[in-house]
Design an enzyme around this catalytic site. Structure first.
Site, PDB file in Angstrom:
ATOM      1  N   ARG A 230       1.007  -1.221   0.110  1.00  0.00           N
ATOM      2  CA  ARG A 230      -0.048  -0.053  -0.031  1.00  0.00           C
ATOM      3  C   ARG A 230       0.837   1.056   0.059  1.00  0.00           C
ATOM      4  O   ARG A 230       1.826   1.288   0.847  1.00  0.00           O
ATOM      5  CB  ARG A 230      -0.990   0.215   1.347  1.00  0.00           C
ATOM      6  CG  ARG A 230      -2.159  -0.657   1.047  1.00  0.00           C
ATOM      7  CD  ARG A 230      -3.074  -0.077   0.059  1.00  0.00           C
ATOM      8  NE  ARG A 230      -4.273  -0.620  -0.256  1.00  0.00           N
ATOM      9  CZ  ARG A 230      -4.344  -1.679  -1.217  1.00  0.00           C
ATOM     10  NH1 ARG A 230      -3.377  -2.223  -1.839  1.00  0.00           N
ATOM     11  NH2 ARG A 230      -5.370  -2.126  -1.362  1.00  0.00           N
ATOM     12  N   GLU A 259      -3.444   7.933  -5.259  1.00  0.00           N
ATOM     13  CA  GLU A 259      -3.783   7.113  -6.584  1.00  0.00           C
ATOM     14  C   GLU A 259      -5.126   7.827  -7.242  1.00  0.00           C
ATOM     15  O   GLU A 259      -5.858   8.063  -6.609  1.00  0.00           O
ATOM     16  CB  GLU A 259      -3.770   5.581  -6.387  1.00  0.00           C
ATOM     17  CG  GLU A 259      -2.735   4.847  -5.663  1.00  0.00           C
ATOM     18  CD  GLU A 259      -2.823   3.416  -5.578  1.00  0.00           C
ATOM     19  OE1 GLU A 259      -3.702   3.010  -6.033  1.00  0.00           O
ATOM     20  OE2 GLU A 259      -2.053   3.010  -4.986  1.00  0.00           O
ATOM     21  N   HIS A 278      -0.715   0.082  -9.823  1.00  0.00           N
ATOM     22  CA  HIS A 278      -1.426  -0.482  -9.135  1.00  0.00           C
ATOM     23  C   HIS A 278      -1.960  -1.904  -9.771  1.00  0.00           C
ATOM     24  O   HIS A 278      -3.255  -2.041  -9.936  1.00  0.00           O
ATOM     25  CB  HIS A 278      -2.704   0.229  -8.385  1.00  0.00           C
ATOM     26  CG  HIS A 278      -3.263  -0.547  -7.007  1.00  0.00           C
ATOM     27  ND1 HIS A 278      -3.691   0.283  -6.175  1.00  0.00           N
ATOM     28  CD2 HIS A 278      -3.090  -1.864  -6.668  1.00  0.00           C
ATOM     29  CE1 HIS A 278      -3.932  -0.710  -5.194  1.00  0.00           C
ATOM     30  NE2 HIS A 278      -3.666  -1.928  -5.526  1.00  0.00           N
TER      31      HIS A 278
HETATM   32  N1  LIG Z   1      -0.899  -4.221  -5.071  1.00  0.00           N
HETATM   33  C1  LIG Z   1      -1.803  -4.845  -5.240  1.00  0.00           C
HETATM   34  O1  LIG Z   1      -2.448  -4.768  -6.087  1.00  0.00           O
HETATM   35  C2  LIG Z   1      -2.206  -5.685  -4.030  1.00  0.00           C
HETATM   36  C3  LIG Z   1      -1.831  -5.535  -2.625  1.00  0.00           C
HETATM   37  N2  LIG Z   1      -2.295  -6.214  -1.725  1.00  0.00           N
HETATM   38  C4  LIG Z   1      -1.788  -5.658  -0.291  1.00  0.00           C
HETATM   39  O2  LIG Z   1      -0.947  -6.514   0.187  1.00  0.00           O
HETATM   40  C5  LIG Z   1      -0.980  -6.386   1.676  1.00  0.00           C
HETATM   41  C6  LIG Z   1      -0.878  -7.871   2.316  1.00  0.00           C
HETATM   42  O3  LIG Z   1      -1.728  -8.364   1.821  1.00  0.00           O
HETATM   43  P1  LIG Z   1      -1.908 -10.307   2.505  1.00  0.00           P
HETATM   44  O4  LIG Z   1      -0.855 -10.916   2.408  1.00  0.00           O
HETATM   45  O5  LIG Z   1      -3.166 -10.779   1.766  1.00  0.00           O
HETATM   46  O6  LIG Z   1      -2.619 -10.025   3.913  1.00  0.00           O
HETATM   47  P2  LIG Z   1      -2.264 -11.020   5.316  1.00  0.00           P
HETATM   48  O7  LIG Z   1      -3.154 -10.400   6.216  1.00  0.00           O
HETATM   49  O8  LIG Z   1      -2.294 -12.231   5.036  1.00  0.00           O
HETATM   50  O9  LIG Z   1      -0.986 -10.219   5.791  1.00  0.00           O
HETATM   51  C7  LIG Z   1      -0.251  -9.335   6.322  1.00  0.00           C
HETATM   52  C8  LIG Z   1       0.621  -9.576   7.210  1.00  0.00           C
HETATM   53  O10 LIG Z   1       1.159  -8.228   7.542  1.00  0.00           O
HETATM   54  C9  LIG Z   1       1.552  -8.501   9.048  1.00  0.00           C
HETATM   55  N3  LIG Z   1       1.673  -6.907   9.733  1.00  0.00           N
HETATM   56  C10 LIG Z   1       0.467  -6.235  10.181  1.00  0.00           C
HETATM   57  N4  LIG Z   1       1.001  -5.226  10.747  1.00  0.00           N
HETATM   58  C11 LIG Z   1       2.349  -5.505  10.789  1.00  0.00           C
HETATM   59  C12 LIG Z   1       3.419  -4.533  11.220  1.00  0.00           C
HETATM   60  N5  LIG Z   1       3.183  -3.242  11.721  1.00  0.00           N
HETATM   61  N6  LIG Z   1       4.663  -4.753  10.725  1.00  0.00           N
HETATM   62  C13 LIG Z   1       4.849  -5.833  10.121  1.00  0.00           C
HETATM   63  N7  LIG Z   1       3.997  -6.762   9.835  1.00  0.00           N
HETATM   64  C14 LIG Z   1       2.632  -6.383  10.037  1.00  0.00           C
HETATM   65  C15 LIG Z   1       0.305  -9.328   9.611  1.00  0.00           C
HETATM   66  O11 LIG Z   1       0.929  -9.907  10.826  1.00  0.00           O
HETATM   67  C16 LIG Z   1       0.049 -10.296   8.361  1.00  0.00           C
HETATM   68  O12 LIG Z   1       1.109 -11.638   8.713  1.00  0.00           O
HETATM   69  C17 LIG Z   1      -2.418  -5.674   2.113  1.00  0.00           C
HETATM   70  O13 LIG Z   1      -1.898  -4.482   2.297  1.00  0.00           O
HETATM   71  C18 LIG Z   1      -2.980  -5.502   0.652  1.00  0.00           C
HETATM   72  O14 LIG Z   1      -3.947  -4.627   0.646  1.00  0.00           O
HETATM   73  C19 LIG Z   1      -2.858  -7.254  -1.783  1.00  0.00           C
HETATM   74  C20 LIG Z   1      -3.297  -7.580  -3.014  1.00  0.00           C
HETATM   75  C21 LIG Z   1      -2.987  -6.930  -4.275  1.00  0.00           C
HETATM   76  O1  LIG Z   2      -6.503  -6.411  -3.146  1.00  0.00           O
HETATM   77  C1  LIG Z   2      -5.965  -5.337  -2.940  1.00  0.00           C
HETATM   78  O2  LIG Z   2      -5.767  -5.152  -1.701  1.00  0.00           O
HETATM   79  C2  LIG Z   2      -5.428  -4.644  -4.053  1.00  0.00           C
HETATM   80  O3  LIG Z   2      -4.469  -3.599  -3.871  1.00  0.00           O
HETATM   81  C3  LIG Z   2      -6.042  -4.801  -5.385  1.00  0.00           C
HETATM   82  O4  LIG Z   2      -6.284  -3.809  -6.093  1.00  0.00           O
HETATM   83  P1  LIG Z   2      -7.304  -3.492  -7.101  1.00  0.00           P
HETATM   84  O5  LIG Z   2      -8.578  -4.507  -6.894  1.00  0.00           O
HETATM   85  O6  LIG Z   2      -6.535  -4.033  -8.307  1.00  0.00           O
HETATM   86  O7  LIG Z   2      -7.663  -2.091  -7.199  1.00  0.00           O
END
Ligand SMILES: NC(=O)C1=CN([C@@H]2O[C@H](COP(=O)(O)OP(=O)(O)OC[C@H]3O[C@@H](n4cnc5c(N)ncnc54)[C@H](O)[C@@H]3O)[C@@H](O)[C@H]2O)C=CC1
Ligand SMILES: O=C(O)C(=O)COP(=O)(O)O
Length: 529
Positions: A230, A259, A278
């Site tokens: 993020r 964004e 993104h």
């Molecule tokens: N660029 C994109 O399009 C996408 C971005 N994301 C983002 O990726 C991130 C992670 O997603 P997931 O792995 O599915 O989530 P998840 O919930 O499985 O993993 C997140 C991890 O971060 C840890 N965490 C929380 N606070 C923390 C801190 N202060 N310091 C270190 N670790 C901490 C949690 O303990 C957890 O293990 C989310 O922010 C999500 O929005 C997800 C999908 C697509």
């Molecule tokens: O799943 C997330 O957290 C994402 O960041 C994906 O974003 P999007 O659905 O591609 O706009």
């Protein structure tokens, strides 16, 4: 037919599912003002990261029951306000895990081998082989910040590529890290030791600008930073400065504090910086996964069924929810009942979950009790989403006790409401799989099914009193469907519970309290089942 607004681009498979039960309007690219104008018409909203669901929009969504985020991050939704308004928020926690992890890995390799800029150079007619001398990731150290679903997959692939993996995640057990072949370290060490640093944690108040000038100063000059999590977790101005001064080797960003990315120093930087708009979740597979996952949940909720990935109520496996459902009904009924016995304002609410309910998965039974307790006052404004928060905001002190002993039933629920007009306790259980029984009122054992209109009396157990009440109700043309008396000792105090075919006319209750031996009388109305 309910109406669903889809305000970001969603795969057709999701639209097809929603169309089975609702009118679906796909309107992307709307301004915040347009969204606020049209949202009052809709029962459900389906979004991705492109729509900001603000407090103002939630307040305008008078009909909204559910907001479905076709992806993971819900930082673009004002979840506390949605919760307060009783709107369920759901997401797709796993649908795009692989897509996001692979994007981060692609960023890591692209940074190492200058692929984007080398590609551009060839397309411009050049052949610059020595200019793009890269580095290998093999035997290098990768630091993963946030070892959740995405971070774990990145770690597993990185290990297969021969990298050493360090991770910082304060909420992860050392055993889980060991299973993944990863060394769990503190953030300071990770920043100092890593050749690559990749972020996979949510954006929260705690993680805002986690990677600031001070953190960047700890990184190696050869460090490459990747953010596919993020925007806002990195202080972009501090990063741009460090990259410009070549204090670190590179950065690859998929997400930004604002964004779409506007004017930014990041755009001015050279070959060491890769920027994508993104795209982490933008694979065909992930888009089908998240669209189906979230559309199914919206469809289910519109049909009155539970959602599997709710963000603002405890998520439960369907088989557990199935088992709890009759207990939730029981608990809600008892909550409704005890709030009427207690009369005025309830200050303290104690709930005791007994027998098979004495486990950590029975939280929805507590929520159901609070919904029942508040329903009498708040009617349909209270639901499973906002019951806990409404109770808290009304200053009701809630205590929970879990007791594995339950004498006569597999599971039972006891609740006590202490309020401005005294204290009352009711207990209930299930007969068989789902028949509700009220089994105790204020310490008096009874065994009655709840009914829509009821009359409770507390009286002296003396001959003639039941007959007197019966004939008094007869005089007012009130028909008694069933009647039961509960007492602790013969000729002591007793309770009488009457189920009535119709509501008790208002003028009858004072007459009942005048009958000799009657100490108290209450009319109870329960919701029609
Ligand atoms: N660029 C994109 O399009 C996408 C971005 N994301 C983002 O990726 C991130 C992670 O997603 P997931 O792995 O599915 O989530 P998840 O919930 O499985 O993993 C997140 C991890 O971060 C840890 N965490 C929380 N606070 C923390 C801190 N202060 N310091 C270190 N670790 C901490 C949690 O303990 C957890 O293990 C989310 O922010 C999500 O929005 C997800 C999908 C697509
Ligand atoms: O799943 C997330 O957290 C994402 O960041 C994906 O974003 P999007 O659905 O591609 O706009």
């Amino acid at each position: 037919m309910p109406k669903v607004l889809v305000s970001d681009r969603i795969d057709q498979s999701g639209i097809d599912i929603l169309s089975q039960v609702a009118q679906v309007d796909v309107k992307t690219g709307l301004s915040p003002e347009e969204l606020i104008r049209i949202i009052p018409d809709y029962d459900a909203l389906m979004i991705r990261s492109g729509t900001r669901v603000t407090a103002e929009m939630i307040a305008a969504g008078k009909q909204l029951k559910i907001i479905g985020r076709a992806g993971v991050g819900v930082d673009n939704v004002d979840v506390p306000n949605a919760t307060r308004q009783g709107i369920l928020v759901v997401n797709s926690p796993e649908g795009n895990t692989i897509a996001a992890a692979e994007h981060a890995l692609a960023m890591m390799l692209s940074l190492s081998r200058y692929i984007p800029i080398a590609n551009q150079s060839v397309k411009e007619g050049k052949w610059e082989r020595s200019k793009f001398l890269g580095v290998e990731v093999y035997k290098k150290t990768l630091g993963v910040v946030g070892l959740g679903k995405i971070g774990s997959h990145v770690a597993a692939v990185a290990r297969a590529m021969g990298m050493q993996v360090l991770a910082y995640d304060p909420f992860l057990s050392a055993e889980r890290a060991e299973q993944l072949g990863v060394h769990l370290v503190d953030l300071d060490l990770l920043l100092r030791e890593s050749d690559y640093i990749t972020l996979h944690l949510p954006k929260t108040a705690e993680t805002y600008h986690l990677i600031n000038a001070e953190a960047i100063a700890k990184m190696r000059p050869t460090a490459r930073l990747i953010n596919c999590a993020r925007g806002g977790i990195i202080d972009e101005a501090a990063l741009a400065e460090a990259l410009k001064a070549e204090r670190i080797a590179g950065a690859a960003l998929d997400v930004y504090e604002e964004e779409p990315l506007g004017e930014s120093a990041l755009r001015e930087l050279g070959r060491n910086v890769i920027l994508t708009p993104h795209l982490g979740a933008s694979t065909e597979e992930a888009q089908v996964n998240v669209a189906i996952d979230v559309a199914e949940q919206i469809r289910d909720v519109l049909l009155g069924l539970p959602a599997r990935s709710a963000v603002n109520i405890p998520g439960l496996r369907p088989e557990i929810l199935e088992k709890l459902r009759p207990y939730m009904q029981l608990s809600e009924t008892l909550g409704y009942l005890v709030s009427q016995l207690a009369g005025g304002r309830v200050e303290t609410f104690n709930i005791r979950l007994q027998g098979e309910l004495a486990n950590n998965e029975s939280q929805p039974v507590v929520v159901a009790a609070l919904k029942g307790l508040l329903s009498h006052a708040l009617q349909e404004r209270v639901n499973y989403v906002n019951a806990s928060i409404e109770a808290k905001e009304r200053g009701i002190r809630v205590t929970e006790v879990r007791d594995p002993n339950s004498r006569d039933y597999a599971g039972s629920v006891q609740m006590t409401a202490v309020g401005s007009q005294g204290e009352h306790t009711v207990t209930g259980a299930l007969l068989g799989e789902e028949e509700i029984r009220i089994t105790n009122i204020d310490g008096f054992p009874i065994n009655v099914p709840p009914s829509r209109h009821m009359l409770f009396t507390l009286h002296r157990d003396v001959p003639g009193i039941i007959g007197n009440i019966g004939s008094l109700l007869g005089d007012f043309n009130v028909n008694i469907a069933s009647m039961q008396v509960g007492r602790k000792i013969v000729r002591g105090d007793a309770v009488m519970v009457l189920s009535l075919d119709d509501p008790l006319p208002e003028n009858v209750l004072p007459e009942i309290t005048k009958v000799a031996g009657i100490r108290d009388a209450y009319t109870i109305t329960l919701p029609a089942s």
